[in-house]
Design a protein around this motif. Structure first.
Motif, short mmCIF file in Angstrom:
data_model
loop_
_atom_site.label_atom_id
_atom_site.label_comp_id
_atom_site.label_asym_id
_atom_site.label_seq_id
_atom_site.Cartn_x
_atom_site.Cartn_y
_atom_site.Cartn_z
N VAL A 18 -4.80 -18.36 -9.82
CA VAL A 18 -5.02 -17.07 -10.47
C VAL A 18 -4.17 -16.04 -9.73
N GLY A 19 -3.17 -15.47 -10.46
CA GLY A 19 -2.25 -14.52 -9.84
C GLY A 19 -0.88 -15.15 -9.70
N GLY A 20 0.12 -14.53 -10.31
CA GLY A 20 1.46 -15.14 -10.34
C GLY A 20 2.53 -14.26 -9.73
N VAL A 61 3.71 -12.82 -5.49
CA VAL A 61 4.30 -13.42 -4.29
C VAL A 61 3.51 -14.66 -3.85
N ALA A 62 2.20 -14.49 -3.63
CA ALA A 62 1.41 -15.60 -3.11
C ALA A 62 1.27 -16.71 -4.16
N GLY A 63 0.93 -16.32 -5.40
CA GLY A 63 0.65 -17.32 -6.42
C GLY A 63 1.89 -18.09 -6.84
N THR A 90 5.03 -3.52 -9.70
CA THR A 90 3.66 -3.40 -9.21
C THR A 90 3.62 -2.34 -8.12
N LEU A 91 2.44 -1.91 -7.75
CA LEU A 91 2.29 -0.80 -6.80
C LEU A 91 2.55 -1.28 -5.38
N SER A 92 3.84 -1.34 -5.01
CA SER A 92 4.17 -1.84 -3.68
C SER A 92 5.61 -1.53 -3.34
N ARG A 125 13.53 -5.38 -5.12
CA ARG A 125 12.48 -4.77 -5.95
C ARG A 125 11.54 -5.86 -6.44
N ARG A 126 10.29 -5.52 -6.65
CA ARG A 126 9.34 -6.53 -7.12
C ARG A 126 9.73 -7.04 -8.50
N THR A 127 10.39 -6.20 -9.30
CA THR A 127 10.85 -6.65 -10.62
C THR A 127 11.91 -7.74 -10.48
N ALA A 138 -2.61 6.20 3.62
CA ALA A 138 -2.10 6.42 2.26
C ALA A 138 -0.58 6.52 2.28
N VAL A 139 0.01 6.30 1.12
CA VAL A 139 1.47 6.39 1.02
C VAL A 139 1.88 6.92 -0.35
N LEU A 140 2.95 7.70 -0.34
CA LEU A 140 3.63 8.09 -1.58
C LEU A 140 5.01 7.44 -1.53
N GLY A 145 -2.53 -15.14 0.18
CA GLY A 145 -1.99 -13.79 0.01
C GLY A 145 -3.07 -12.75 0.26
N ASP A 146 -2.90 -11.58 -0.38
CA ASP A 146 -3.85 -10.48 -0.17
C ASP A 146 -5.28 -10.86 -0.51
N ALA A 147 -5.47 -11.81 -1.40
CA ALA A 147 -6.82 -12.21 -1.79
C ALA A 147 -7.61 -12.68 -0.57
N ASP A 187 -3.43 -2.96 6.02
CA ASP A 187 -2.86 -1.70 5.59
C ASP A 187 -1.36 -1.87 5.30
N ALA A 188 -0.89 -1.11 4.27
CA ALA A 188 0.51 -1.27 3.84
C ALA A 188 1.50 -0.67 4.85
N LEU A 189 0.99 0.08 5.83
CA LEU A 189 1.89 0.84 6.71
C LEU A 189 2.85 -0.04 7.51
N THR A 190 2.48 -1.29 7.77
CA THR A 190 3.39 -2.15 8.53
C THR A 190 4.23 -3.06 7.63
N SER A 191 4.16 -2.86 6.32
CA SER A 191 5.08 -3.52 5.37
C SER A 191 5.18 -5.03 5.58
N HIS A 192 4.06 -5.70 5.67
CA HIS A 192 4.12 -7.11 6.03
C HIS A 192 3.35 -8.02 5.08
C1 LIG Z 1 1.74 0.95 -1.42
C2 LIG Z 1 2.01 -0.42 -0.90
C3 LIG Z 1 3.20 -0.69 -0.25
C4 LIG Z 1 3.46 -1.97 0.24
N1 LIG Z 1 4.65 -2.21 0.85
C5 LIG Z 1 4.95 -3.44 1.30
C6 LIG Z 1 6.23 -3.73 1.91
O1 LIG Z 1 7.11 -2.87 2.04
N2 LIG Z 1 6.44 -5.01 2.31
C7 LIG Z 1 5.50 -5.99 2.20
O2 LIG Z 1 5.75 -7.12 2.60
N3 LIG Z 1 4.30 -5.74 1.62
C8 LIG Z 1 4.01 -4.51 1.17
N4 LIG Z 1 2.81 -4.26 0.58
C9 LIG Z 1 1.85 -5.37 0.45
C10 LIG Z 1 2.22 -6.24 -0.74
O3 LIG Z 1 2.29 -5.48 -1.92
C11 LIG Z 1 1.17 -7.33 -0.91
O4 LIG Z 1 0.87 -7.91 0.34
C12 LIG Z 1 1.63 -8.42 -1.86
O5 LIG Z 1 1.87 -7.91 -3.14
C13 LIG Z 1 0.59 -9.53 -1.94
O6 LIG Z 1 0.97 -10.45 -2.91
P1 LIG Z 1 -0.12 -11.29 -3.69
O7 LIG Z 1 0.65 -12.23 -4.53
O8 LIG Z 1 -1.13 -11.79 -2.74
O9 LIG Z 1 -0.90 -10.23 -4.60
P2 LIG Z 1 -0.39 -9.26 -5.75
O10 LIG Z 1 1.04 -8.94 -5.60
O11 LIG Z 1 -1.37 -8.14 -5.78
O12 LIG Z 1 -0.54 -10.13 -7.09
C14 LIG Z 1 -1.80 -10.46 -7.60
C15 LIG Z 1 -1.65 -10.85 -9.04
O13 LIG Z 1 -2.91 -11.33 -9.50
C16 LIG Z 1 -3.11 -10.90 -10.83
N5 LIG Z 1 -4.55 -10.87 -11.09
C17 LIG Z 1 -5.48 -10.18 -10.40
N6 LIG Z 1 -6.71 -10.41 -10.92
C18 LIG Z 1 -6.54 -11.24 -11.97
C19 LIG Z 1 -7.43 -11.83 -12.92
N7 LIG Z 1 -8.75 -11.61 -12.88
N8 LIG Z 1 -6.92 -12.64 -13.88
C20 LIG Z 1 -5.57 -12.87 -13.93
N9 LIG Z 1 -4.69 -12.34 -13.06
C21 LIG Z 1 -5.16 -11.54 -12.09
C22 LIG Z 1 -2.48 -9.52 -10.89
O14 LIG Z 1 -2.10 -9.20 -12.21
C23 LIG Z 1 -1.26 -9.69 -9.96
O15 LIG Z 1 -0.09 -10.00 -10.68
C24 LIG Z 1 2.52 -2.99 0.10
C25 LIG Z 1 1.31 -2.74 -0.57
C26 LIG Z 1 1.06 -1.47 -1.06
C27 LIG Z 1 -0.24 -1.22 -1.77
#
Ligand SMILES: Cc1cc2nc3c(=O)[nH]c(=O)nc-3n(C[C@H](O)[C@H](O)[C@H](O)COP(=O)(O)OP(=O)(O)OC[C@H]3O[C@@H](n4cnc5c(N)ncnc54)[C@H](O)[C@@H]3O)c2cc1C
Length: 398
Positions: free
Chosen positions: A23-25, A27-29, A55-57, A110-112, A192-194, A294-296, A301-306
């Motif tokens: 579930v989730g496609g 970086v991690a998925g 995505t918001l990152s 870019r995430r895109t 927080a971050v902008l 992954g994040d799950a 915190d996003a501040l260390t970009s990791h």
């Molecule tokens: C503001 C901000 C800045 C960041 N900057 C950085 C950076 O510079 N460098 C860095 O390495 N990291 C950064 N991060 C952290 C980074 O974004 C995450 O660690 C990373 O995206 C984790 O990837 P993930 O695949 O675990 O989760 P995500 O990227 O969150 O992907 C999860 C996916 O699961 C899907 N999903 C969720 N729930 C469901 C459901 N119920 N059914 C189906 N699909 C679902 C979502 O649609 C999403 O596509 C930042 C984070 C934030 C918030």
């Protein structure tokens, strides 16, 4: 009963049957799917979002991620997508720059761009993806998770059965909640971050700025753009009045005037996005029939970009454990508890230092000390990943 035997004993009437449903496609998925598929496992990835959507990152990748992308044969694709190489990192403590040249470039696609590279590689390796579908719950058989249920984009219900169900569904993970994953470490600090995208901003590479209660940075990325960010305590974010762009300029000017001047000379393209922050958490990332990646399983915190770097790392650590389970070579519990130990061993130092930086309760000398701790944790992580054998890369690896 072994994990595989459990699948053959399942009741009929299901829609599909896989070794792993993820579930989730992103970086991690997608990375987990890529490596599982390369090992010959049947994988389905479900994501409620659209393929390749932003995505918001922000998206700075660190050394351990580069190590892995090269081993997986994907670094060339990041380069071919026009992602600029980052050959220098400049830490600004106030207006005092500390430049560090790096032998091997880093990248911040870019995430895109990046998420598509991962999805395309996983699909080419044989993983199936379904976008626009929302998972609502897990399926259970006794105490074991045996798949998921959800709804497709037309609202039609579906179920998927699998030997293992992987939650790669990000920091607000539904899977983690549904399986009741135990929290093993948590922080109550958040920042927080902008951030937004600018053209015409001169950036020496990654530039990280630290002031008194504020931070900021420049991240060169695709399409000749620079991702500009401004960080602050969450309370200040909630108290912001007026436009976000003005707030970003003000924070950058407070933090590192030289960087603020360079940003002011450029032109913003696209909206400014804001993230108020979220507490850090580490969860036990496995149980009968399920795993988190992954994040799950581990959000900081996003501040260390990791976070992306760690998501790639944990995808490989998880697949190393799951490959043995799905191939019937190893029982599930010891394999997955090994994944948890390895993840935690490589994460805790970074997690704790990130939590300290996210408090904003430091002076420039203290934050430099935390940067040294982060740097040593990262070097250890890169060494551990470099030392991994290529077993999980499978025969389809380039
Ligand atoms: C503001 C901000 C800045 C960041 N900057 C950085 C950076 O510079 N460098 C860095 O390495 N990291 C950064 N991060 C952290 C980074 O974004 C995450 O660690 C990373 O995206 C984790 O990837 P993930 O695949 O675990 O989760 P995500 O990227 O969150 O992907 C999860 C996916 O699961 C899907 N999903 C969720 N729930 C469901 C459901 N119920 N059914 C189906 N699909 C679902 C979502 O649609 C999403 O596509 C930042 C984070 C934030 C918030």
């Amino acid at each position: 009963m072994t994990a595989r035997a459990h699948r053959s004993a399942r009741a009929p009437g299901h829609d599909d049957d896989y070794d792993a449903v993820i579930v989730g496609g992103r970086v991690a998925g997608a990375a987990t799917a890529l490596l599982l598929a390369r090992r010959g496992h049947r994988v389905l990835v479900l994501d409620r979002d659209r393929y390749g959507r932003d995505t918001l990152s922000t998206h700075a990748l660190m050394r351990p991620a580069i190590v892995q992308l090269r081993r997986w044969g994907l670094l060339d694709r990041v380069v071919a997508a026009g992602t600029p190489p980052v050959r220098r990192v400049v830490f600004h403590y106030g207006d005092d720059p500390l430049p560090i040249d790096i032998a091997e470039p880093l990248y911040a696609p870019r995430r895109t761009v990046f998420d598509r590279i991962l999805v395309d590689a996983a699909a080419a390796a044989g993983a199936r993806f379904r976008f626009g579908v929302r998972v609502d719950d897990v399926l259970r058989d006794g105490g074991r998770v045996v798949g998921v249920r959800g709804r497709d984009r037309d609202g039609a219900a579906f179920t998927v059965r699998a030997t293992v169900t992987v939650g790669a569904d990000g920091r607000n993970s539904l899977l983690a909640r549904r399986v009741g994953a135990t929290v093993t470490r948590a922080t109550t600090t958040r920042s927080a971050v902008l951030f937004g995208y600018w053209t015409g901003v001169e950036a020496a590479g990654y530039e990280w700025c630290f002031g008194s209660g504020t931070t900021g940075g420049l991240i060169p990325t695709n399409h000749d753009q620079v991702c500009v960010w401004a960080g602050m305590p969450t309370e200040r974010f909630h108290a912001l009045r007026g436009g976000r762009e003005a707030a970003m300029h003000a924070i950058l000017a407070e933090t590192t005037p030289d960087v603020a001047r360079r940003v002011a000379a450029g032109r913003r393209s696209g909206p400014i996005r804001g993230f108020p922050g979220q507490d850090g958490v580490m969860r036990r990332p496995w149980g009968p029939g399920w795993a988190l990646v992954g994040d799950a399983g581990y959000f900081k915190d996003a501040l260390t970009s990791h976070g992306m770097t760690d998501a790639l790392r944990d995808a490989e650590l998880l697949v190393r454990a799951l490959d043995g389970v799905l191939s019937g070579r190893e029982p599930e519990a010891p394999a997955l508890s090994g994944y948890e130990r390895r993840r935690d061993d490589l994460s805790i130092e970074f997690f704790d230092a990130t939590a300290r930086v996210a408090t904003y309760d430091w002076d420039l000398r203290q934050v430099q000390a935390d940067h040294l701790a982060l740097s040593s944790a990262m070097q250890r992580e890169a060494r551990a990943l470099t030392a991994l054998d290529d077993v999980v890369l499978g025969s389809a690896a380039p």
